[in-house]
Design a protein around this motif. Structure first.
Motif, PDB file in Angstrom:
ATOM      1  N   ASN A  12       0.824  -1.213   0.000  1.00  0.00           N
ATOM      2  CA  ASN A  12       0.000   0.000   0.000  1.00  0.00           C
ATOM      3  C   ASN A  12       0.854   1.257   0.000  1.00  0.00           C
ATOM      4  N   MET A  13       1.829   1.326  -0.918  1.00  0.00           N
ATOM      5  CA  MET A  13       2.656   2.521  -1.060  1.00  0.00           C
ATOM      6  C   MET A  13       1.910   3.561  -1.896  1.00  0.00           C
ATOM      7  N   ILE A  14       1.846   4.791  -1.386  1.00  0.00           N
ATOM      8  CA  ILE A  14       1.078   5.862  -2.018  1.00  0.00           C
ATOM      9  C   ILE A  14       2.024   6.919  -2.563  1.00  0.00           C
ATOM     10  N   ALA A  15       1.780   7.370  -3.779  1.00  0.00           N
ATOM     11  CA  ALA A  15       2.639   8.351  -4.440  1.00  0.00           C
ATOM     12  C   ALA A  15       2.257   9.762  -4.024  1.00  0.00           C
ATOM     13  N   SER A  16       2.554  10.088  -2.773  1.00  0.00           N
ATOM     14  CA  SER A  16       2.199  11.397  -2.235  1.00  0.00           C
ATOM     15  C   SER A  16       3.056  11.673  -1.012  1.00  0.00           C
ATOM     16  N   GLU A  17       3.134  12.931  -0.641  1.00  0.00           N
ATOM     17  CA  GLU A  17       3.919  13.280   0.539  1.00  0.00           C
ATOM     18  C   GLU A  17       3.155  12.897   1.804  1.00  0.00           C
ATOM     19  N   PRO A  18       3.816  12.255   2.759  1.00  0.00           N
ATOM     20  CA  PRO A  18       3.129  11.839   3.987  1.00  0.00           C
ATOM     21  C   PRO A  18       2.803  13.020   4.882  1.00  0.00           C
ATOM     22  N   SER A  19       1.884  12.797   5.804  1.00  0.00           N
ATOM     23  CA  SER A  19       1.524  13.825   6.770  1.00  0.00           C
ATOM     24  C   SER A  19       2.738  14.195   7.615  1.00  0.00           C
ATOM     25  N   SER A  20       2.855  15.455   7.951  1.00  0.00           N
ATOM     26  CA  SER A  20       4.025  15.942   8.683  1.00  0.00           C
ATOM     27  C   SER A  20       4.158  15.294  10.053  1.00  0.00           C
ATOM     28  N   HIS A  21       3.035  14.912  10.683  1.00  0.00           N
ATOM     29  CA  HIS A  21       3.138  14.339  12.024  1.00  0.00           C
ATOM     30  C   HIS A  21       3.801  12.961  12.018  1.00  0.00           C
ATOM     31  N   LEU A  22       3.814  12.293  10.859  1.00  0.00           N
ATOM     32  CA  LEU A  22       4.475  11.001  10.765  1.00  0.00           C
ATOM     33  C   LEU A  22       5.992  11.128  10.747  1.00  0.00           C
ATOM     34  N   MET A  23       6.477  12.322  10.460  1.00  0.00           N
ATOM     35  CA  MET A  23       7.909  12.520  10.280  1.00  0.00           C
ATOM     36  C   MET A  23       8.601  13.047  11.536  1.00  0.00           C
ATOM     37  N   VAL A  24       7.842  13.274  12.580  1.00  0.00           N
ATOM     38  CA  VAL A  24       8.407  13.838  13.811  1.00  0.00           C
ATOM     39  C   VAL A  24       9.007  12.731  14.664  1.00  0.00           C
ATOM     40  N   PRO A  25      10.288  12.841  15.044  1.00  0.00           N
ATOM     41  CA  PRO A  25      10.905  11.813  15.898  1.00  0.00           C
ATOM     42  C   PRO A  25      10.242  11.760  17.265  1.00  0.00           C
TER      43      PRO A  25
END
Length: 280
Positions: free
Chosen positions: A255-268
């Motif tokens: 289920n890989m999506i060709a779009s930028e992920p939500s910013s909250h997923l990128m926060v350590p």
């Protein structure tokens, strides 16, 4: 005179009878309970319908906002030529990480033996040069443009995080052997997890993966034939004559999506703080 008086009395009697009859009828209509019950029932039905409509509208608005936050701007890519992993893409659902061990020496077949499967995810914002990748059962890397965090959570001990100034977004992808990809197959393979893919070869000489020091000899990547996202890759390792050596490491994301992920997923996580004391 008596005739006139008699007529007046009769008129008064009829008028009194009409008033009595009118008053009696009015009182019966005033306490008409069935009509009151119907009105209440109708009001409640309208109220319930209104609440359902409002709830549906609210849900649609929330869904729209979440879609915008998690990347509704899908950008397909043509992976038939010059496939690259340097795009915005993320897993809508977790994929799998499978490690297969080589059979012990002395067994009839020294090829693939025991294998273990774990969950994995891939959140990549090439726009911001950030990649969040769960690479094994208890380790996740937050690879950024200038540094990385290695976040460990084995479910037993307290989570920990190590700041690594020597690893970054481009270096990590290079360590996977997927910086330079070449296409050795002209056809579309339709048997890889029942998905039509383009097959590309990575550079095994660049592979440096946590969990094994073995030398990789083959990296095979799979690109979605429809939207050009990375669906997975297989890395094969040469034997070093140990009984528990790794034969293959595979990642697959249905289920890989060709779009930028939500910013909250990128926060350590909160445990990850840049610190000179925490450097590798």
């Amino acid at each position: 005179m008596s005739q006139f008086g008699s007529s007046s009395d009769e008129s008064d009697h009829e008028e009194h009878s009409r008033k009595k009859s009118f008053g009696s009828t009015s009182s019966v209509e005033y306490v008409d309970m069935p009509n009151f019950s119907n009105r209440c029932r109708s009001f409640l039905i309208r109220l319930v319908i209104s609440m359902i409509v409002i709830g549906a509208c609210t849900g649609a608005i929330v869904w729209s906002i979440e879609e915008n936050e998690t990347g509704s701007d899908v950008t397909p890519h043509d992976a038939s030529i010059n496939f690259t992993v340097f795009i915005n893409q993320y897993t809508g659902k977790d994929g799998t990480f499978t490690v297969t061990y080589r059979k012990a020496n002395g067994e009839e077949n020294t090829g693939p033996g025991e294998h273990k499967i774990h969950s994995s995810f891939w959140y990549q914002s090439h726009t911001n040069e950030v990649l969040v990748h769960k690479l094994n059962e208890n380790m996740t890397i937050y690879a950024m443009s200038t540094h990385s965090f290695w976040y460990k959570n084995d479910g037993i001990s307290s989570p920990s995080c190590t700041y690594d100034p020597r690893m970054n977004y481009y270096a990590y992808i290079n360590n996977l052997g997927m910086t330079s990809l070449t296409r050795e197959h002209s056809e579309i393979e339709s048997t890889k997890h029942h998905t039509r893919v383009y097959i590309y070869q990575g550079n095994p000489n660049e592979v440096a993966i946590i969990g094994t020091r073995q030398r990789a000899f083959l990296v095979t990547t799979y690109a979605d034939s429809v939207n050009g996202v990375l669906l997975g890759w297989d890395t094969y390792f040469a034997s070093d004559m140990n009984s528990d050596t790794v034969y293959e490491m595979s990642y697959w994301y249905d289920n890989m999506i060709a779009s930028e992920p939500s910013s909250h997923l990128m926060v350590p996580p909160k445990e990850c703080v840049p610190s000179d004391q925490a450097k590798v």
